[in-house]
Design an enzyme around this catalytic site. Sequence first.
Site, PDB file in Angstrom:
ATOM      1  N   LEU A  10      -9.991  -1.608   5.714  1.00 51.20           N
ATOM      2  CA  LEU A  10      -8.677  -2.168   5.438  1.00 51.20           C
ATOM      3  C   LEU A  10      -8.583  -3.483   6.187  1.00 51.20           C
ATOM      4  O   LEU A  10      -9.106  -3.606   7.296  1.00 51.20           O
ATOM      5  CB  LEU A  10      -7.559  -1.227   5.917  1.00 51.20           C
ATOM      6  CG  LEU A  10      -7.446   0.146   5.236  1.00 51.20           C
ATOM      7  CD1 LEU A  10      -6.327   0.954   5.893  1.00 51.20           C
ATOM      8  CD2 LEU A  10      -7.197   0.010   3.745  1.00 51.20           C
ATOM      9  N   ASP A  11      -7.919  -4.460   5.586  1.00 51.41           N
ATOM     10  CA  ASP A  11      -7.714  -5.732   6.279  1.00 51.41           C
ATOM     11  C   ASP A  11      -7.008  -5.479   7.612  1.00 51.41           C
ATOM     12  O   ASP A  11      -6.264  -4.512   7.767  1.00 51.41           O
ATOM     13  CB  ASP A  11      -6.855  -6.669   5.438  1.00 51.41           C
ATOM     14  CG  ASP A  11      -7.536  -7.085   4.146  1.00 51.41           C
ATOM     15  OD1 ASP A  11      -8.764  -6.965   4.067  1.00 51.41           O
ATOM     16  OD2 ASP A  11      -6.822  -7.523   3.225  1.00 51.41           O
ATOM     17  N   LYS A  12      -7.208  -6.377   8.544  1.00 51.42           N
ATOM     18  CA  LYS A  12      -6.603  -6.267   9.868  1.00 51.42           C
ATOM     19  C   LYS A  12      -5.107  -5.974   9.774  1.00 51.42           C
ATOM     20  O   LYS A  12      -4.571  -5.113  10.474  1.00 51.42           O
ATOM     21  CB  LYS A  12      -6.854  -7.554  10.649  1.00 51.42           C
ATOM     22  CG  LYS A  12      -6.080  -7.685  11.963  1.00 51.42           C
ATOM     23  CD  LYS A  12      -6.450  -8.984  12.659  1.00 51.42           C
ATOM     24  CE  LYS A  12      -5.596  -9.236  13.896  1.00 51.42           C
ATOM     25  NZ  LYS A  12      -4.229  -9.709  13.530  1.00 51.42           N
ATOM     26  N   THR A  16      -3.359  -4.833   7.178  1.00 48.69           N
ATOM     27  CA  THR A  16      -2.972  -3.783   6.236  1.00 48.69           C
ATOM     28  C   THR A  16      -2.975  -2.461   6.987  1.00 48.69           C
ATOM     29  O   THR A  16      -3.913  -2.155   7.722  1.00 48.69           O
ATOM     30  CB  THR A  16      -3.948  -3.711   5.051  1.00 48.69           C
ATOM     31  OG1 THR A  16      -3.894  -4.939   4.324  1.00 48.69           O
ATOM     32  CG2 THR A  16      -3.598  -2.568   4.114  1.00 48.69           C
ATOM     33  N   ARG A  75      -4.346  -8.203  -2.875  1.00 48.82           N
ATOM     34  CA  ARG A  75      -3.658  -9.439  -2.497  1.00 48.82           C
ATOM     35  C   ARG A  75      -3.992 -10.576  -3.472  1.00 48.82           C
ATOM     36  O   ARG A  75      -3.103 -11.322  -3.900  1.00 48.82           O
ATOM     37  CB  ARG A  75      -4.043  -9.821  -1.074  1.00 48.82           C
ATOM     38  CG  ARG A  75      -3.631  -8.790  -0.030  1.00 48.82           C
ATOM     39  CD  ARG A  75      -4.313  -9.017   1.309  1.00 48.82           C
ATOM     40  NE  ARG A  75      -3.930 -10.289   1.898  1.00 48.82           N
ATOM     41  CZ  ARG A  75      -4.538 -10.811   2.973  1.00 48.82           C
ATOM     42  NH1 ARG A  75      -5.552 -10.162   3.546  1.00 48.82           N
ATOM     43  NH2 ARG A  75      -4.127 -11.960   3.460  1.00 48.82           N
TER      44      ARG A  75
END
Length: 330
Positions: free
Chosen positions: A144-146, A148, A253
């Site tokens: 997961l993105d930082k 998110t 995104r």
Amino acid sequence: MIPGADEARSLVLDEGTVPERLDRVLARVFDDLSRARLQGLVREGLVRCDGIVVRDPARKVGAGCRINLSVPAPLPAEPLGEALPLAVVHEDEDLIVIDKPAGLVVHPAAGHEDGTLVNRLIAHCGVSLSGIGGVRRPGIVHRLDKDTSGLLVVAKNDLAHQGLSAQFADHGRSGALERAYLALVWNVPEPRAGTIRANLARSRHNREKIAVVRDGEGREAITHYRVEDVHGEGGVTALLRCHLETGRTHQIRVHLSHRGHPLLGDAVYGGAFKTKAARLSEPARAALDVLGRQALHAVELGFLHPRSGERLRFESPLPADFSRLLAALG
């Protein structure tokens, strides 16, 4: 087995066994190790066939062959363990499911050498981690993105790593894997339920960004979405539930921004929509400022347990910052 010592394994192929590649035989018998890991052990000279070292994974072996395998003890993980908070949703001998808060980086990288999820997992799991690829470390099968938040599953051994990786590689097309995200976006998508198919690749203009590219370029990316709620007169914002059919970097995104519906708070892909915040109520603008990140949460995760085959499914409640924004938009 003595901790820190190599493990010796052996087998004798039955009479009548049809000659077959050595790595396939090893992978079938020692299914707790990945085929790639076993191929590496062969090339390292750690496999003997009838007492002779064999370094070719494709070597054919047949009836009566005695195979000896030496499995080195896992090396310590390169990142150091750090006893920092970890929100554990589920844990067993094979895997661990984490509810990741926004702001937590998954894996050490330049600029984020410590304090990551991996550092925390190494400290939390300790000796329960077995050798994934020969190293005692957690197996990251998706990220997961930082910024998110939400659910993430991590393998604790080679068997789990193989099984989970296969499910994520299949992207749920077989029905085994389920991933759902809640996203707050600008404007209301039309139609209100649909599928975005647009290939993605690293941007040629900014290597830190992902961009939509033409068919035949980049990698296939498919996002299914459904509008769950609409806020404000004329639909200033909308809450979407997104299901991933592929799992590319920044996929949700980029796809939503490409369609003209970037996520609230997304400074990378939604910067051009900053002025739309003026259409929000004062409480909503304040809540968006407090959020300070893209409004994206991994709310649902389902998969088959790699050892038992049991279907597991988890849900994560919205974090406080996301909930406050949603209530303010109300």
